[in-house]
Design an enzyme around this catalytic site. Structure first.
Site, PDB file in Angstrom:
ATOM      1  N   ASP A 199       4.151   8.107   4.392  1.00  0.00           N
ATOM      2  CA  ASP A 199       5.328   7.618   5.123  1.00  0.00           C
ATOM      3  C   ASP A 199       6.665   8.040   4.532  1.00  0.00           C
ATOM      4  OD1 ASP A 199       3.461   6.337   6.660  1.00  0.00           O
ATOM      5  OD2 ASP A 199       3.827   4.343   5.846  1.00  0.00           O
ATOM      6  N   ASP A 241      -2.842  -4.180   5.951  1.00  0.00           N
ATOM      7  CA  ASP A 241      -1.598  -3.408   6.037  1.00  0.00           C
ATOM      8  C   ASP A 241      -0.402  -4.220   5.571  1.00  0.00           C
ATOM      9  OD1 ASP A 241      -2.757  -1.101   7.220  1.00  0.00           O
ATOM     10  OD2 ASP A 241      -2.736  -2.078   9.172  1.00  0.00           O
TER      11      ASP A 241
END
Length: 668
Positions: A175, A397
């Site tokens: 990311d 997550d």
């Protein structure tokens, strides 16, 4: 955070790592750096993750579910170095040396072993999310610690001689660089940007210097960077950062997509993102928002072409994290929608069941995807080195509520199932309730992932037998396929699973489907050589790899598809035109797997079409139905309206001859 492809994706048997009974010698011969480290190799099975899976299986009250869990606990998953203390080991798990030493015990003589390792501790980590923020601030001091306390110790350990026989595939900073493409206007990302660039450069330099380490930069996923306005700048940024390293572009072995995300590998009932429905492109639907890349096979092919254009070698490999993108279960569609409304058509056809592609945190309904495997059968344009499980199934997550912690992780409302998110078009997040901090074991989610796996998981065996072996089915051996104009002879092989149906292909065109050992392949011309392949299917819908190609020459008369009529009209302006075509089946039998061809006399070109798959080679234009879709078969007397936008240079004469699968059509 944020198409099966345009053809069926072949499934293969899962990669299985067998644990030897005795400890191997720690002396490992160094090997040369190879193009694809996964080719011919096994992958490391994390015993810590396997123990969590076994614990869940022990606690499962359903024996069938427990068997499914045990069927996947020997699958390889990545080891995450998500903070400095993870190197030595901490309360959350064992350290890097533990995993490297265990990898030595798993390595079989003569078979390379890949250890999937995630480098994930940049200063100002995850600048646009909160659930996975890191321990290091986006400051010069944070960068110094990243280099000396994090990257340097990892590199030093990986460089130790006893580990030189292992292949280390490093996923570099999930990311991070993608955030600099889409979220650079966010203040925290602006501050973090220079540290991301310098940190990734430093990691690439230190790790590339170790011959048995392979660097794969994280490249987000199709629902994040797939738009042209994001994709091209991303490829340019990747190249810019790589060129700052000592080895330049050579410091990067490949890219990994879909890390810790659930974007499908393929959308089998939406294989053509250029399809136009009633004059409206399906990619304009609310769900896809004009993005051409519906899935990860699309995105890897798209990104690879852009990377090569930026100077990366064509040998650059791609990985896809398939750990949670199966989307099976009762909610999975089984056919393309028949709706004429674009949004309904898309929503009823897509296997991705999230309410928005940006819903990234512990999404409800997700399932385990393709098992890890090297050089998977997939479109060549995707340049896949492997399917991998970077995100271990069952690891959260992010927390669904605010949980105090010393890991630098904050509460992100995208993980709150009660939150209506403006980022998701004012929809609920669709996140799972009761989730712990990111990276922590989330058992209820693991249960759901196992239940919703696609391909489905069959329990009670090792290796799992949920996919079909890549061989010609036994029922189709030695003359089993017959046709009035074609006789095929098959090379004997073994079919080791139950098969419920078969597909026969001529090139990439489906020539027939059957649940028996007999096919009729239409549209063949007499005294013509053809090449066929067969794929087998099981009850769960898994599809085998294609058989070896078999050549056959037709005898006797042609086997035409039946009569056809074509009406063609065009509306021209300047250098453009719109063509409309009506194809009518004038025979008394269905027109199956039809292929319409015609030629332009004035150099016209097809730009974009609808209600068919359009292609052009020189002056010859071809249109076919979408495999497995509503327009694949034309019933007797039925008419299909299709067309395209084209370009011309001043003269735009209409084609004078049309044929379907080699048989002339009358002009209407």
């Amino acid at each position: 955070m944020f198409r099966i492809p345009k053809r069926l994706l072949a499934a293969t048997t899962a990669v299985v790592v067998t644990l030897p009974l005795t400890l191997m010698s720690t002396a490992n011969a160094a090997e040369p750096h190879v193009d694809n480290p996964y080719a011919g190799a096994a992958q490391y099975v994390n015993p810590t993750w396997a123990a969590s899976v076994e614990g869940a299986a022990t606690r499962a009250s359903d024996p069938a579910l427990a068997a499914k869990m045990r069927a996947v606990k020997t699958q390889p998953t990545a080891v995450w170095m998500d903070r400095i203390s993870a190197i030595a080991g901490n309360a959350a798990g064992n350290g890097l040396r533990f995993h490297l030493d265990n990898a030595l015990t798993q390595k079989q003589s003569g078979t390379p072993l890949v250890v999937n390792l995630v480098i994930y501790d940049l200063p100002g980590r995850d600048c646009y999310a909160l659930a996975s923020n890191g321990e290091l601030p986006a400051t010069a001091a944070g960068l110094a610690r990243y280099k000396t306390e994090y990257i340097d110790p990892i590199a030093a350990m990986l460089a130790e001689p006893k580990y030189q026989g292992l292949r280390i595939a490093a996923t570099i900073e999930p990311d991070s660089l993608p955030n600099l493409i889409t979220n650079i206007s966010h203040p925290e990302c602006q501050v973090a940007a220079p540290f991301y660039r310098e940190g990734v450069k430093y990691a690439l330099d230190k790790l590339h210097a170790i011959p048995n380490v392979y660097n794969y930069i994280d490249a987000a996923h199709s629902g994040w960077l797939g738009w042209d306005s994001n994709a091209a700048p991303a490829a340019k940024l990747f190249a810019e950062v790589a060129r700052t390293t000592q080895a330049g572009l050579a410091s990067v072995d490949g890219f990994v997509t879909n890390t810790a995300n659930t974007t499908p590998l393929a959308e089998p009932y939406l294989p053509n993102s250029s399809l136009v429905l009633n004059g409206t492109p399906i990619r304009s639907s609310t769900y896809y928002e004009w993005n051409f890349d519906f899935d990860e096979l699309d995105w890897t092919a798209h990104l690879h072409s852009l990377l090569v254009a930026e100077g990366f070698p064509a040998s650059t490999g791609m990985l896809v994290d398939t750990s949670r993108n199966g989307w099976g279960g009762a909610a999975r569609p089984t056919a393309t929608s028949t709706s004429t409304n674009v949004n309904t058509y898309v929503d009823e056809s897509r296997v991705d069941r999230r309410n928005h592609r940006g819903a990234w945190c512990n999404p409800l309904g997700a399932g385990i995807g393709e098992r890890p495997q090297s050089t998977p059968a997939a479109p060549a344009a995707s340049h896949l080195d492997a399917f991998v499980w970077i995100k271990p199934p069952g690891e959260s997550d992010g927390a669904s509520t605010d949980i105090a912690n010393d890991e630098g992780k904050r509460f992100d409302r995208m993980c709150d199932p009660t939150f209506v998110s403006p980022k998701l078009g004012n929809r609920l997040t669709g996140a799972s309730p009761g989730a712990p901090l990111s990276g922590h074991w989330f058992e209820s989610q693991f249960v759901e992932l196992v239940r919703n796996a696609f391909p489905v998981i069959n329990g009670g065996g090792n290796p799992p037998t949920d996919t079909i072996a890549p061989s010609v089915p036994a029922a189709l051996q030695a003359g089993a396929i017959t046709n009035t104009s074609v006789a095929l002879t098959w090379t004997p092989s073994t079919d080791n699973v139950g098969v419920t149906g078969y597909d026969i292909y001529r090139g990439t065109t489906l020539a027939g489907s059957s649940s028996t050992a007999s096919f009729t392949a239409t549209g063949l011309t007499a005294s013509t050589a053809y090449s066929f392949t067969v794929r087998a299917k099981d009850a769960a819908g898994n599809v085998s790899a294609a058989s070896a190609a078999v050549s056959a020459t037709t005898t006797g008369t042609s086997n035409p598809p039946g009569g056809c009529k074509v009406t063609y009209s065009a509306n021209s302006w300047n250098t453009g035109f719109t063509a409309s075509i009506k194809l009518t089946n004038t025979s008394t039998t269905p027109l199956t797997n039809w292929r319409l061809t015609f030629a332009f006399a004035n150099g016209q070109t097809v730009q974009q079409g609808w209600n068919a798959v359009w292609s052009q080679a020189g002056s010859t234009v071809t249109a076919t139905g979408n495999a497995g879709s509503w327009n694949e078969t034309l019933a007797p007397g039925a008419t299909l309206d299709m067309g395209f936008n084209g370009a011309h240079t001043g003269t735009n004469n209409a084609p004078t001859a049309f044929s379907v699968s080699g048989q002339p059509c009358t002009l209407g």
